[in-house]
Design an enzyme around this catalytic site. Structure first.
Site, PDB file in Angstrom:
ATOM      1  N   SER A 188       0.806  -1.225   0.000  1.00  0.00           N
ATOM      2  CA  SER A 188       0.000   0.000   0.000  1.00  0.00           C
ATOM      3  C   SER A 188       0.838   1.275   0.000  1.00  0.00           C
ATOM      4  CB  SER A 188      -0.893   0.038   1.246  1.00  0.00           C
ATOM      5  OG  SER A 188      -1.714  -1.069   1.290  1.00  0.00           O
ATOM      6  N   GLY A 189       2.166   1.134   0.009  1.00  0.00           N
ATOM      7  CA  GLY A 189       3.011   2.334   0.032  1.00  0.00           C
ATOM      8  C   GLY A 189       3.936   2.375   1.248  1.00  0.00           C
ATOM      9  N   HIS A 206       2.656  -4.544   9.430  1.00  0.00           N
ATOM     10  CA  HIS A 206       1.499  -4.886   8.588  1.00  0.00           C
ATOM     11  C   HIS A 206       0.396  -5.516   9.439  1.00  0.00           C
ATOM     12  CE1 HIS A 206       3.367  -3.863   4.868  1.00  0.00           C
ATOM     13  NE2 HIS A 206       4.186  -4.889   4.793  1.00  0.00           N
ATOM     14  N   ARG A 226      -4.284   2.476  -0.039  1.00  0.00           N
ATOM     15  CA  ARG A 226      -4.162   2.670  -1.484  1.00  0.00           C
ATOM     16  C   ARG A 226      -5.339   2.023  -2.204  1.00  0.00           C
ATOM     17  NH1 ARG A 226       0.977   0.125  -4.920  1.00  0.00           N
ATOM     18  NH2 ARG A 226       0.630   1.371  -6.783  1.00  0.00           N
ATOM     19  N   TYR A 251      -2.226   6.879  -0.550  1.00  0.00           N
ATOM     20  CA  TYR A 251      -1.118   6.804  -1.520  1.00  0.00           C
ATOM     21  C   TYR A 251      -1.355   7.780  -2.681  1.00  0.00           C
ATOM     22  CZ  TYR A 251       2.123   4.482  -4.814  1.00  0.00           C
ATOM     23  OH  TYR A 251       3.133   4.192  -5.717  1.00  0.00           O
ATOM     24  N   LYS A 258       6.633  -0.124 -10.315  1.00  0.00           N
ATOM     25  CA  LYS A 258       6.157   0.864 -11.288  1.00  0.00           C
ATOM     26  C   LYS A 258       5.686   2.139 -10.592  1.00  0.00           C
ATOM     27  CE  LYS A 258       3.822  -0.479 -15.568  1.00  0.00           C
ATOM     28  NZ  LYS A 258       2.566  -1.071 -16.061  1.00  0.00           N
ATOM     29  N   ALA A 259       5.070   1.944  -9.421  1.00  0.00           N
ATOM     30  CA  ALA A 259       4.562   3.073  -8.624  1.00  0.00           C
ATOM     31  C   ALA A 259       3.597   3.956  -9.410  1.00  0.00           C
ATOM     32  CB  ALA A 259       5.720   3.896  -8.066  1.00  0.00           C
TER      33      ALA A 259
END
Ligand code: PAP
Length: 325
Positions: A73-74, A134, A156, A222, A291-292
């Site tokens: 999720s970032g 997490h 995200r 995000y 890839k973001a």
């Protein structure tokens, strides 16, 4: 008379417990990954051991700031940003440890990092000690829930999380897309089989807790961070107790931090291209930087998959005040 168990005895007890848990071998990963169901969530064996011992023995300190997230999720980005924010006076721009160290190795992770190491890290600093995890909210050790610690939660778009998770797990297992079909990965995720339980329940756990104790929580989306990093980094720094001064703002300190922690910068560093994460699982650092992009899910989802996720989000989040789409 009560006796204290030795580490060997505790480890043995844990092994015995794990043997009794329901197991699931991920078929899209050709059965290379086994998940265990502990209480209400699926987890990898090593993470599960760390999770249970954290639950039993971790002691939160008032200076701790927990960086919480569902995997993919970032987390890497958030860790880099918080590390850069709180250490900005310790290192010259060209000397930041982030230039030579994976963000996951700059900030320990509850459930993954050895508890003694986390304790040494907590003892070493009288300033803010960020720790990531997490773990779902209801699984956080009691000492966090009863403390006045701060919690930053990053989340995200669920569809991008699924795609990111797919490539990450596939990368660890070294399988091609033909050998690890996305459809099967999607199916498992949809049926709540992933590393830390159901994604929407994970978010909701933190969200509901934040309604009771709003001062303890800061949520970062995000996509918002991508759209407006300056504003979001400013808010983040204020929340973790390291706000930027007017002089710093004028000198461009915020922009420098954003640049340092950007995907473009971090993913191009030698350490993040060729080194490996020193956790219990061998993970190439490059797998944390793919890839973001926002919306990459469109390259993988069918209309039917997209509708299924939209429906799930509507069912789970309607009336909660949380907007995810
Ligand atoms: P983790 O839970 O295993 O630590 P996490 O960092 O939460 O993973 O998520 C990885 C995602 O963040 C990847 O997304 P993608 O698969 O869609 O590409 C990764 O590329 C992205 N990411 C990593 N670093 C950054 C960064 N500096 N800025 C923005 N996104 C990033």
């Amino acid at each position: 008379m009560e006796t204290t168990k030795t580490k060997v005895e505790c480890d043995k007890e844990m092994e015995e417990l794990i043997k009794t848990l329901p197991q699931h071998s991920c078929r899209w990963l050709q059965g290379t990954t086994i998940l265990y169901k502990y209480q209400d969530f699926w987890c990898l064996q090593d993470l599960l051991k760390g999770t249970i011992s954290a639950q039993q023995s971790f002691k939160a300190r008032p200076n701790d700031v927990f960086l919480c997230s569902f995997p993919k999720s970032g987390t890497t980005w958030l860790k880099a940003l918080v590390f850069a924010i709180i250490t900005r006076e310790n290192f010259a721009k060209s000397m930041s440890p982030l230039l030579t160290t994976l963000p996951h190795d700059c900030i320990p992770s509850l459930g993954r990092t050895n508890l003694e190491q986390i304790q040494q890290y907590q003892n070493k600093s009288c300033f803010t000690t960020p720790i990531s995890t997490h773990l779902p909210h209801h699984f956080l050790p009691e000492s966090i829930l009863t403390s006045n610690c701060k919690i930053v939660y990053i989340y995200r778009n669920m569809k991008d999380v699924i795609v990111s998770f797919y490539h990450f797990a596939r990368g660890i297992s070294k399988l091609s897309m033909e050998d690890a079909p996305f459809e099967e990965a999607f199916d498992e995720f949809y049926h709540e089989i992933s590393y830390f339980g159901q994604y929407l329940d994970h978010i909701l756990g933190y969200w509901k807790a934040s309604l009771e104790r709003p001062e303890m929580f800061h949520f970062v989306k995000y996509e918002d961070m991508k759209n407006n990093p300056t504003n979001n980094v400013k808010k983040l720094a204020e929340f973790v107790g390291h706000p930027f001064t007017n002089e710093e703002e004028k000198e461009g300190v915020i922009e420098n931090i954003i640049k340092l922690c950007s995907f473009e910068n971090l993913s191009g560093l030698e350490v993040n291209k060729s080194d490996s994460f020193k956790g219990s699982l061998p993970i190439e650092n490059r797998l944390f930087f793919r890839k973001a992009e926002v919306g990459d899910w469109k390259n993988y989802f069918t209309d039917e998959m997209s509708e299924k996720i939209d429906k799930l989000i509507d069912e789970k989040l309607s009336g909660t005040g949380l907007v995810l789409k």
